[in-house]
Design a protein around this motif. Structure first.
Motif, PDB file in Angstrom:
ATOM      1  N   PRO A 187       0.829  -1.208   0.000  1.00 17.60           N
ATOM      2  CA  PRO A 187       0.000   0.000   0.000  1.00 17.60           C
ATOM      3  C   PRO A 187       0.861   1.255   0.000  1.00 17.60           C
ATOM      4  O   PRO A 187       1.945   1.271   0.584  1.00 17.60           O
ATOM      5  CB  PRO A 187      -0.811  -0.126   1.298  1.00 17.60           C
ATOM      6  N   VAL A 188       0.383   2.289  -0.653  1.00 15.80           N
ATOM      7  CA  VAL A 188       1.131   3.548  -0.720  1.00 15.80           C
ATOM      8  C   VAL A 188       0.453   4.618   0.123  1.00 15.80           C
ATOM      9  O   VAL A 188       1.091   5.286   0.933  1.00 15.80           O
ATOM     10  CB  VAL A 188       1.258   4.018  -2.190  1.00 15.80           C
ATOM     11  N   GLN A 189      -0.842   4.761  -0.044  1.00 17.62           N
ATOM     12  CA  GLN A 189      -1.579   5.792   0.683  1.00 17.62           C
ATOM     13  C   GLN A 189      -2.029   5.274   2.043  1.00 17.62           C
ATOM     14  O   GLN A 189      -2.161   4.070   2.265  1.00 17.62           O
ATOM     15  CB  GLN A 189      -2.789   6.248  -0.129  1.00 17.62           C
ATOM     16  N   ARG A 190      -2.252   6.192   2.966  1.00 17.25           N
ATOM     17  CA  ARG A 190      -2.687   5.828   4.315  1.00 17.25           C
ATOM     18  C   ARG A 190      -3.998   5.043   4.274  1.00 17.25           C
ATOM     19  O   ARG A 190      -4.160   4.072   5.013  1.00 17.25           O
ATOM     20  CB  ARG A 190      -2.857   7.091   5.163  1.00 17.25           C
ATOM     21  N   ARG A 191      -4.887   5.452   3.403  1.00 11.10           N
ATOM     22  CA  ARG A 191      -6.186   4.761   3.304  1.00 11.10           C
ATOM     23  C   ARG A 191      -5.987   3.301   2.904  1.00 11.10           C
ATOM     24  O   ARG A 191      -6.647   2.408   3.442  1.00 11.10           O
ATOM     25  CB  ARG A 191      -7.070   5.482   2.299  1.00 11.10           C
ATOM     26  N   SER A 192      -5.081   3.064   1.957  1.00  8.93           N
ATOM     27  CA  SER A 192      -4.806   1.692   1.534  1.00  8.93           C
ATOM     28  C   SER A 192      -4.164   0.883   2.649  1.00  8.93           C
ATOM     29  O   SER A 192      -4.465  -0.304   2.826  1.00  8.93           O
ATOM     30  CB  SER A 192      -3.895   1.694   0.299  1.00  8.93           C
ATOM     31  N   THR A 193      -3.287   1.527   3.407  1.00  9.18           N
ATOM     32  CA  THR A 193      -2.644   0.843   4.531  1.00  9.18           C
ATOM     33  C   THR A 193      -3.672   0.437   5.580  1.00  9.18           C
ATOM     34  O   THR A 193      -3.646  -0.694   6.089  1.00  9.18           O
ATOM     35  CB  THR A 193      -1.583   1.755   5.170  1.00  9.18           C
ATOM     36  N   GLU A 194      -4.596   1.339   5.878  1.00  7.82           N
ATOM     37  CA  GLU A 194      -5.639   1.029   6.857  1.00  7.82           C
ATOM     38  C   GLU A 194      -6.537  -0.095   6.356  1.00  7.82           C
ATOM     39  O   GLU A 194      -6.942  -0.972   7.130  1.00  7.82           O
ATOM     40  CB  GLU A 194      -6.456   2.282   7.153  1.00  7.82           C
ATOM     41  N   ARG A 195      -6.832  -0.095   5.055  1.00  6.64           N
ATOM     42  CA  ARG A 195      -7.666  -1.153   4.493  1.00  6.64           C
ATOM     43  C   ARG A 195      -6.946  -2.498   4.564  1.00  6.64           C
ATOM     44  O   ARG A 195      -7.549  -3.519   4.907  1.00  6.64           O
ATOM     45  CB  ARG A 195      -8.032  -0.821   3.047  1.00  6.64           C
TER      46      ARG A 195
END
Length: 209
Positions: free
Chosen positions: A18-26
């Protein structure tokens, strides 16, 4: 770890990071869902669709990161290893902790048993394939232990000793939890004694005189 098919190699199981914070949280939600479902139904009943439903994400989000449920459990195992090392490092850094390798051995065993008892999914997958991740753990221990190691971290004998210590501790602690779901205290205590005694042959200076 037993009864869970593993992918070849020691990669993280991720198709893409994941690159973005949202992707990391998902991604974290997906792995949390995987861990919870493993505790509830085991590997055979695990499915990517069930993970997506538990995580509250579209099934496509799961496949964005993982090719199948085996890759999911690979990634969970690697996250477990990272968390174990982070927890151990935090314990070692606490004020008043003795700065010697024997104390570090006890803390490593304590953190493993604590995660075995409480971390979702850990009882089934822990760090993944022993023959692969035990070597990974052994390779990361010198940096974790730092000045607690009284020998050169690049010494090949140290690397062999750490591999043997990790493999031995893994087998002994699997026994501890096989005989008692909470971990047999006697076996855990003897595991610490065993590992300290063996590592002393490499880490303690030879007697003089």
């Amino acid at each position: 770890m037993t009864d869970v098919p593993r992918a070849a190699g020691a990669d993280s199981g991720l198709r893409r990071a994941p690159v973005q914070r949202r992707s990391t949280e998902r991604l974290e939600r997906i792995l949390d869902a995987c861990a919870g479902l493993l505790d509830e139904g085991g590997y055979e009943r695990l499915s990517t669709r069930a993970v997506a439903a538990r995580a509250g994400v579209p099934i496509g989000s799961v496949y964005r990161f993982f090719s199948d449920k085996r890759a999911l459990t690979d990634a969970l195992a690697h996250r477990n290893l990272d968390e174990f090392l982070d927890r151990t490092a935090a314990r070692l850094a606490r004020p008043g902790t003795e700065p010697d390798w024997r104390t570090a051995v006890d803390i490593l065993v304590d953190e493993y048993t604590a995660m075995k008892r409480t971390a979702p999914g850990f009882a089934l997958v822990d760090f993944g394939v022993p023959g692969e991740t035990n070597h990974d753990l052994a390779d990361r221990l010198p940096a974790l232990l730092g000045e607690r190691l009284p020998v050169d971290a690049a010494d090949p004998r140290l690397r062999l000793a750490l591999v043997l210590a990790v493999e031995t501790a893994d087998a002994a602690l699997q026994l501890a939890f096989r005989t008692d779901p909470s971990g047999d205290p006697g076996v855990i205590a003897e595991t610490k004694t065993l590992i300290r005694a063996y590592l002393a042959t490499v880490l303690d200076p030879p007697p003089t005189g």
